[in-house]
Design an enzyme around this catalytic site. Structure first.
Site, PDB file in Angstrom:
ATOM      1  N   ASN A  11       0.877  -1.173   0.000  1.00  0.00           N
ATOM      2  CA  ASN A  11       0.000   0.000   0.000  1.00  0.00           C
ATOM      3  C   ASN A  11       0.914   1.223   0.000  1.00  0.00           C
ATOM      4  O   ASN A  11       1.408   1.630   1.046  1.00  0.00           O
ATOM      5  CB  ASN A  11      -0.891  -0.028   1.253  1.00  0.00           C
ATOM      6  CG  ASN A  11      -1.665   1.270   1.432  1.00  0.00           C
ATOM      7  OD1 ASN A  11      -1.755   2.089   0.515  1.00  0.00           O
ATOM      8  ND2 ASN A  11      -2.210   1.474   2.627  1.00  0.00           N
ATOM      9  N   LYS A  65       0.374   4.252  -0.435  1.00  0.00           N
ATOM     10  CA  LYS A  65      -0.211   5.496   0.094  1.00  0.00           C
ATOM     11  C   LYS A  65       0.129   6.662  -0.838  1.00  0.00           C
ATOM     12  O   LYS A  65       0.034   6.520  -2.047  1.00  0.00           O
ATOM     13  CB  LYS A  65       0.283   5.722   1.524  1.00  0.00           C
ATOM     14  CG  LYS A  65       0.069   4.484   2.395  1.00  0.00           C
ATOM     15  CD  LYS A  65       0.213   4.737   3.864  1.00  0.00           C
ATOM     16  CE  LYS A  65      -0.003   3.431   4.611  1.00  0.00           C
ATOM     17  NZ  LYS A  65      -0.044   3.573   6.042  1.00  0.00           N
ATOM     18  N   HIS A 120      -9.493   1.659   4.662  1.00  0.00           N
ATOM     19  CA  HIS A 120      -8.226   1.847   5.380  1.00  0.00           C
ATOM     20  C   HIS A 120      -8.442   2.823   6.539  1.00  0.00           C
ATOM     21  O   HIS A 120      -9.212   3.779   6.420  1.00  0.00           O
ATOM     22  CB  HIS A 120      -7.144   2.370   4.419  1.00  0.00           C
ATOM     23  CG  HIS A 120      -5.788   2.325   5.045  1.00  0.00           C
ATOM     24  ND1 HIS A 120      -5.350   3.290   5.923  1.00  0.00           N
ATOM     25  CD2 HIS A 120      -4.802   1.405   4.969  1.00  0.00           C
ATOM     26  CE1 HIS A 120      -4.137   2.959   6.341  1.00  0.00           C
ATOM     27  NE2 HIS A 120      -3.783   1.820   5.776  1.00  0.00           N
ATOM     28  N   GLU A 175      -6.762   5.182   7.636  1.00  0.00           N
ATOM     29  CA  GLU A 175      -6.481   6.597   7.338  1.00  0.00           C
ATOM     30  C   GLU A 175      -7.694   7.250   6.695  1.00  0.00           C
ATOM     31  O   GLU A 175      -8.005   8.413   6.963  1.00  0.00           O
ATOM     32  CB  GLU A 175      -5.226   6.705   6.448  1.00  0.00           C
ATOM     33  CG  GLU A 175      -3.967   6.436   7.261  1.00  0.00           C
ATOM     34  CD  GLU A 175      -2.806   5.844   6.476  1.00  0.00           C
ATOM     35  OE1 GLU A 175      -2.833   5.867   5.234  1.00  0.00           O
ATOM     36  OE2 GLU A 175      -1.865   5.343   7.130  1.00  0.00           O
ATOM     37  N   GLU A 221      -5.364  -4.673  10.590  1.00  0.00           N
ATOM     38  CA  GLU A 221      -4.315  -3.671  10.804  1.00  0.00           C
ATOM     39  C   GLU A 221      -4.606  -2.903  12.093  1.00  0.00           C
ATOM     40  O   GLU A 221      -5.418  -1.958  12.079  1.00  0.00           O
ATOM     41  CB  GLU A 221      -4.279  -2.672   9.646  1.00  0.00           C
ATOM     42  CG  GLU A 221      -4.009  -3.285   8.300  1.00  0.00           C
ATOM     43  CD  GLU A 221      -3.438  -2.266   7.325  1.00  0.00           C
ATOM     44  OE1 GLU A 221      -2.304  -2.451   6.902  1.00  0.00           O
ATOM     45  OE2 GLU A 221      -4.127  -1.269   7.028  1.00  0.00           O
ATOM     46  N   GLY A 252       2.527   2.512  10.752  1.00  0.00           N
ATOM     47  CA  GLY A 252       3.524   3.580  10.619  1.00  0.00           C
ATOM     48  C   GLY A 252       4.254   3.947  11.897  1.00  0.00           C
ATOM     49  O   GLY A 252       4.953   4.962  11.954  1.00  0.00           O
ATOM     50  N   SER A 259       3.360  -1.776  10.296  1.00  0.00           N
ATOM     51  CA  SER A 259       4.813  -1.789  10.534  1.00  0.00           C
ATOM     52  C   SER A 259       5.495  -3.093  10.120  1.00  0.00           C
ATOM     53  O   SER A 259       6.482  -3.494  10.740  1.00  0.00           O
ATOM     54  CB  SER A 259       5.124  -1.454  11.996  1.00  0.00           C
ATOM     55  OG  SER A 259       4.758  -0.119  12.282  1.00  0.00           O
TER      56      SER A 259
HETATM   57  P1  PGA Z   1       2.748   0.599   7.558  1.00  0.00           P
HETATM   58  O1  PGA Z   1       1.278   0.780   6.952  1.00  0.00           O
HETATM   59  O2  PGA Z   1       3.326  -0.656   6.969  1.00  0.00           O
HETATM   60  O3  PGA Z   1       3.491   1.838   7.142  1.00  0.00           O
HETATM   61  O4  PGA Z   1       2.600   0.498   9.035  1.00  0.00           O
HETATM   62  C1  PGA Z   1       0.445  -0.324   6.729  1.00  0.00           C
HETATM   63  C2  PGA Z   1      -0.859   0.157   6.139  1.00  0.00           C
HETATM   64  O5  PGA Z   1      -1.325   1.241   6.501  1.00  0.00           O
HETATM   65  O6  PGA Z   1      -1.449  -0.526   5.285  1.00  0.00           O
END
Ligand code: PGA
Length: 241
Positions: free
Chosen positions: A9, A11, A88, A90, A160, A166, A203
């Site tokens: 992903n 982003k 997601h 976010e 997640e 992150g 992460s």
């Molecule tokens: P990350 O994000 O690997 O940067 O923690 C995972 C995600 O949001 O899908």
């Protein structure tokens, strides 16, 4: 052990030059018998043509019309995009997406034969007050509302934990295993689906992939930050066998 699915992903991390470098790295990565999917931002979807299957990061709740800045499921279909991330955290947080809207998006994607990659997971305080399973159940109930077992079977679910995204923090392997099994059991009993594909996300990196690979219940990964770093992502792909 079966090879796990690796989904990047990306982003809003990369510009054109980064994408071109990334594509070159993928071309030099052995992906025989591996399941790799990359989800770039809309303008870069076509850069992966012929290299790896792609997914979008979001889809509109509408099919067509005056919706500036939106991209619909029929539009994705017309570009032969096989996957799309939905729900997601976010987008749930910054765009205030509700389970009701996510449910519509899942249905719009399935109508077009696009596989939804549905994200669910708890906040830190929810884990601390032991409501992880309630949060997961509520999200699944809302996001999968009115879907038939045949439809649910087609969906990839990504667990997640929001506090792991992150941050460099991850649950313990036991906690991940527990969540994977909880989701599998819940989907099986509630939606009458024997086998669901469940990813872990939050992460995941080249530093922790080897230990995560030892957890049998993880069917694959949704990878954010490390999927914009060509060498880290290549390491993760190479670690699957
Ligand atoms: P990350 O994000 O690997 O940067 O923690 C995972 C995600 O949001 O899908």
């Amino acid at each position: 052990m079966m090879s796990k699915i690796v989904i990047g992903n990306q982003k809003m991390y990369m510009n054109k030059e980064d994408v071109l470098t990334f594509v070159e790295t993928l071309k030099n990565t052995n992906m025989d018998n591996k399941q790799v999917i990359v989800c770039p931002t809309f303008p870069f979807l076509e850069y992966y043509n012929g290299v790896v299957p792609v997914g979008a990061q979001n889809v509109s709740i509408n099919d067509n019309g005056a919706y500036t800045g939106e991209v619909s499921a029929p539009q994705l279909k017309s570009l032969n995009i096989p996957y799309c991330i939905v729900g997601h955290s976010e987008r749930r947080e910054y765009n205030k997406e509700t389970d009701e809207e996510i449910n519509i998006k899942v249905k719009k994607l399935l109508d077009q034969d696009i596989t939804p990659i549905l994200c669910i997971g708890e906040k830190l305080e929810e884990r601390q007050n032991k409501s992880t399973e309630t949060v997961i159940k509520n999200e699944l109930n809302g996001d999968l509302k009115d879907l038939s077992p045949e439809a649910v079977k087609k969906i990839i679910i990504a667990y997640e934990p929001i506090w792991a995204i992150g941050t460099g923090l991850t649950p313990t392997l036991e906690e991940i295993d527990e969540a994977m099994n909880f989701i599998k059991d819940y989907v099986k009993t509630t939606y009458n689906v024997e086998k669901t594909t469940i990813l872990y996300g939050g992460s995941v990196s080249d530093k922790n992939i080897d230990e995560l690979n030892t957890v049998e219940s993880i069917d694959g990964y949704l990878i954010g930050g490390a999927s914009s770093k060509p060498n880290a992502f290549k390491y993760i792909i190479d670690s699957q066998n």
